[in-house]
Structures are given as structure tokens and as C-alpha cells.
Design a protein around this motif. Sequence first.
Motif, short mmCIF file in Angstrom:
data_model
loop_
_atom_site.label_atom_id
_atom_site.label_comp_id
_atom_site.label_asym_id
_atom_site.label_seq_id
_atom_site.Cartn_x
_atom_site.Cartn_y
_atom_site.Cartn_z
N SER A 1 47.89 9.43 17.81
CA SER A 1 46.98 10.10 17.24
C SER A 1 46.12 9.12 16.22
CB SER A 1 47.57 11.13 16.51
OG SER A 1 47.98 12.23 17.35
N LEU A 2 45.04 9.51 15.86
CA LEU A 2 44.22 8.88 14.84
C LEU A 2 43.14 9.88 14.35
CD1 LEU A 2 43.35 6.04 14.08
CD2 LEU A 2 41.59 6.17 15.93
N LEU A 3 43.22 9.60 12.88
CA LEU A 3 42.45 10.51 12.25
C LEU A 3 41.17 9.57 11.73
CD1 LEU A 3 42.35 13.43 11.02
CD2 LEU A 3 43.35 12.11 8.93
N PRO B 1 47.44 7.25 11.17
CA PRO B 1 46.83 6.25 10.99
C PRO B 1 45.23 6.92 10.79
CG PRO B 1 47.79 5.70 12.95
CD PRO B 1 48.18 7.15 12.84
N LEU B 2 44.73 6.32 9.67
CA LEU B 2 43.30 6.92 9.33
C LEU B 2 42.27 5.51 9.68
CD1 LEU B 2 41.19 8.93 8.00
CD2 LEU B 2 41.87 7.79 5.89
N ALA B 3 41.22 5.95 10.31
CA ALA B 3 40.15 4.82 10.73
C ALA B 3 38.89 5.45 9.97
CB ALA B 3 40.00 4.83 11.98
N VAL B 4 38.00 4.46 9.75
CA VAL B 4 36.67 5.00 9.13
C VAL B 4 35.88 4.19 9.79
CG1 VAL B 4 36.98 3.13 7.38
CG2 VAL B 4 35.38 5.05 6.93
N VAL C 1 43.26 3.20 4.21
CA VAL C 1 42.61 2.86 5.52
C VAL C 1 42.74 1.31 5.70
CG1 VAL C 1 40.47 2.79 6.40
CG2 VAL C 1 40.93 4.57 4.73
N LYS C 2 43.31 1.29 7.11
CA LYS C 2 43.30 -0.08 7.64
C LYS C 2 42.58 -0.42 8.88
CE LYS C 2 47.86 -1.10 5.22
NZ LYS C 2 49.12 -1.50 5.02
N HIS C 3 41.88 0.42 9.30
CA HIS C 3 41.15 0.46 10.51
C HIS C 3 39.60 0.72 10.13
CE1 HIS C 3 44.83 0.28 12.70
NE2 HIS C 3 45.44 1.40 12.16
N PHE C 4 38.86 -0.15 10.60
CA PHE C 4 37.46 0.00 10.20
C PHE C 4 36.72 -0.19 11.62
CE2 PHE C 4 40.13 -1.44 6.84
CZ PHE C 4 39.32 -1.12 5.49
N LEU C 5 36.10 0.73 11.89
CA LEU C 5 35.27 0.83 13.24
C LEU C 5 33.76 0.79 13.13
CD1 LEU C 5 37.23 3.77 14.72
CD2 LEU C 5 36.86 1.35 15.92
N ALA C 6 33.26 -0.40 13.32
CA ALA C 6 31.76 -0.53 13.16
C ALA C 6 31.02 0.28 14.16
CB ALA C 6 31.39 -2.13 13.38
#
Lengths: 168, 307
Positions: free
Chosen positions: B23-25, B43-46, B65-70
Motif C-alpha cells: 500500500s501507498l498513500l 508509506p506516504l508519497a507526494v 515523506v520520503k517518496h517524491f514523485l515528479a
Amino acid sequence: MEAQRNGWTVLFAGTLDEHTSADALRQTLLEAVKTNPGRRVHLDLSQVSRANSVGILTWFKLLRDLAPSATYINMPVWLVEQFNIGERIRGDIDIESFQAPFYCPEKDTHSIVSLVVERDVPLRDSYADFEISLPGEDGSVFEADFEPEEYLQFLILNHDKLKSQRAQ
Amino acid sequence: MARAQGAGFESAPTHAHSFQGSSLLVTDESELALLGRSIGTVPLAVFVRSSVPELLEKLPEGSSVKHFLALCDGAPDPLELEALFVRLTEEHKKPHLAARHWLGTVGLSAMKSGSTQTAYEIRTFEEKARVLSSLTDAIFNHVEPPHAPSLPASSSVPEVRDMRAFEYARKAVDVADELILNAVFDANPRLRGLCRGHPFVLTKEESVLVTWGLEPHRLAVSVTDPFGTLRFSDVFDQLRANNRPTDITARASAGLGLRMAFQSSSALFMDVDAGKSTQIVALMRIEKTFREFEKMGHSLHFFGGGT
């Protein structure tokens, strides 16, 4: 990386990295400065294929220590990218021309072309609406293969300095 | 395998996504208030609409937050999403996934048949140079110049080459070079603080593993050190916008190297098994044009490690 002096132009070639001898570069630059009093030394790094952070640090420290009156010509893409990360142009350094990627959709061909500041690219504080294309020999058109607002960031960041350099 | 679809990802305001048991938020950078909250173990992605360096400056204190999606045209890169979900799935199954297997698991197993993978162990200065040369050759052979170049009439430079293979090779080699230097001179306690131009000789246990893989539209370069000392706070500090190296002669070059690697990659995946290993995988989309490559932006993912 090797340096070769040709009049007031110093042509660099190779790779700018931990193998680069700062002493050899310093010697060639000093000779160019001493033998051309009153002239700006032209720095041509277009034949330097790439640089790593160690080499870039060596290069900027060298310019800081020697403080020459110099002008970049045909500034390569990797150095443009370095300035775009945030490094400011310091001292009496100008930019005459820089390289940029271009693309011909008709031929699916990429090229690197040198653009002259104020002739091909005006000095602005924004390039949001700037576009440039170049004619090929056979009538084909090469489009800018970069986002102007991002790739020309180094001109924006150093806009005031470059403007004042040219006003002198 | 099933593909995670970038275009199907809704960004507003916050959505939970599941893929093959993980899962991913996901939220948008405009939802900054949420980014400071604790959200348990999911995990939280932005979604990044500005840039990762700018967003890092705006993150509230305590953010997890440790996931940053361009985003490109409003959607994340489906290839990157797939890599992210495979990694999350593996983490779910095996909390301490051996980093050295990760490139095969995430970066390349999803690649098309015919993709190539190459691995080298680096222990000396000279081996680094040989590996970078091999990587250059591999990309030159992989990215074929489509046609003979046509000289633009107004060019100030007489020599105009087809630069696609050259530029992508340069970017990939830049990334590998900087990550290797970080693995040798930052991660290794024995060499930390030494001049990064100093010739090095590593023991077998200290050796740095470099792996790369190529498929038609992307390449992945992985660098692994056997120390696992990278912290997210270090990455945060080195990449944030207000910490740009306006005068690199006044600072150490470690931060510059990571920033260069980030700017040349489509996505950086950092995987830290604290005290054991750090693997950094750089994914690069080999787009038809560099303008498209730039438009895709740059993503960042950090797994494990200290804060």
C-alpha cells in the motif's frame, strides 16, 4: 584534461576530474594572461567531454585563485548545467557563447550548437516565452531541445552581472 | 506482470493505492498540512508539482515523506511507479531485503526481454575509470544515432555531431561517477574526510558494486556500498533549494555530487540497510528528445536507514 594556448584563447580538452592537474592548467592560463596584457583570455572548454564534482571544484578554485579577466566561449552543456544548479559566475568572467542541444524532428537528429549571447539569445530575466530554431543546410529545421526557462537559468541567475560586464 | 498505471493515479486530495499486496498513500504537494502528520506504517508519497529541492524547503517539521514523485502532464511516470511498488512489495515480504539484489528486483526485472545487465566491483581509482569507460561504451552501443547529422547553417561551431548517445552516456556516467565517489569517500568511515581526488584502494569488504541495465527506453545505474550510513537528513540537506552551491569553492563537494546525480536522473531510489549497505539506483528515461527528458522532472525515493 589538457590545456593548449592559441593566442589569447586557451583550448581545454579531455575529462575534468580527479586526474586533472591544476598546476598544468594554472601554468597555461598564466602564460595566456601574461602574453596578452590588456586582453580578455578566452576559455574554450567545448572539447572537454565531461566533468565530475572533483574536477569542477578544481576548476572553480583555479579561477578564484588566478582571478583572470576571461570570457567563456562555446561553453559546453555540462558547464551550463553546473551553473544552472546554482553556482554563480564570479570575478571578471563573461560568457560570449554557450552550447545547447537542438533537435530536427524531420530527420530525428540531435545536434549541439553554439549560441552567441545577445546575438542568438538576448539577456533576459525570464525565458518563459522564448523560443529559438535554426535552419539546417538542406532546409530542415532544428528546434531547441531544451526548456528555455530551465536551460537558460544561468543567464537569469547572472543577468545583472553579465549586463554590467557588457556595459563596461 | 501487471503494470502500475501513471495516468490512473489521482492526486487530489489524498488517495490510498494498493498494488500486489503493498500500500501507498499518495497526496499532492498542495496538501502540506498532511505531510507533517504521522500516518502509521503506510508509506506516504507526494506528487511534486514544483521540484523536489523546492518542496523539501516547504516540508513541515516532523514530515515522514520520503517518496517524491515528479509529474509530467499531471501524471507520474508509470515505469517509476512500477519500480516503486515492486520495491514496496518486496519490503512487505522481506523487511531487510538485501540491497544488492534490488536492481534486479526493481530496476530491471520489469524490463523487456533482451535488456542487458552488467556488474562490476570497484576497489581502486583505476577500476573506477575502467568501469565508467565500459558504461560509456555500453550506452553508445545501446542508443543508436538515427541518422547522419545535418549541419545547421547558422552554427558558430563547425563540428556538429549527433549528440543523443553522447549526452545520455555523459549523464549516466556523471551519475555513476558521483555515486561511486560518495560510496568511497562519504560512506566508508576509513576514507571519510579525505580529499576526493585522492587515489584510493579498498579492501574486498569495502568494495563498491556498480551495476547497470539497459532497455530500449530506459537505463538504470546502481551503486552499492557495504556500510549503510546514508541518512535521509543528509539527502534532505544536500538537495534542498536554499542549500544550492552558489560558491562550491567554499564547501565540500559531497553535496554537489549528489545534486549532480539527482539532476541527471529521472528518479533516484535510495535503499539503506543501516550499518550494512546503501544502494542508490538512478533510473533514466531515454527520451527521444532532451526537452522531453527534462519535462519529466526528477523524483526521489528513500527506503530504510536513519532519519
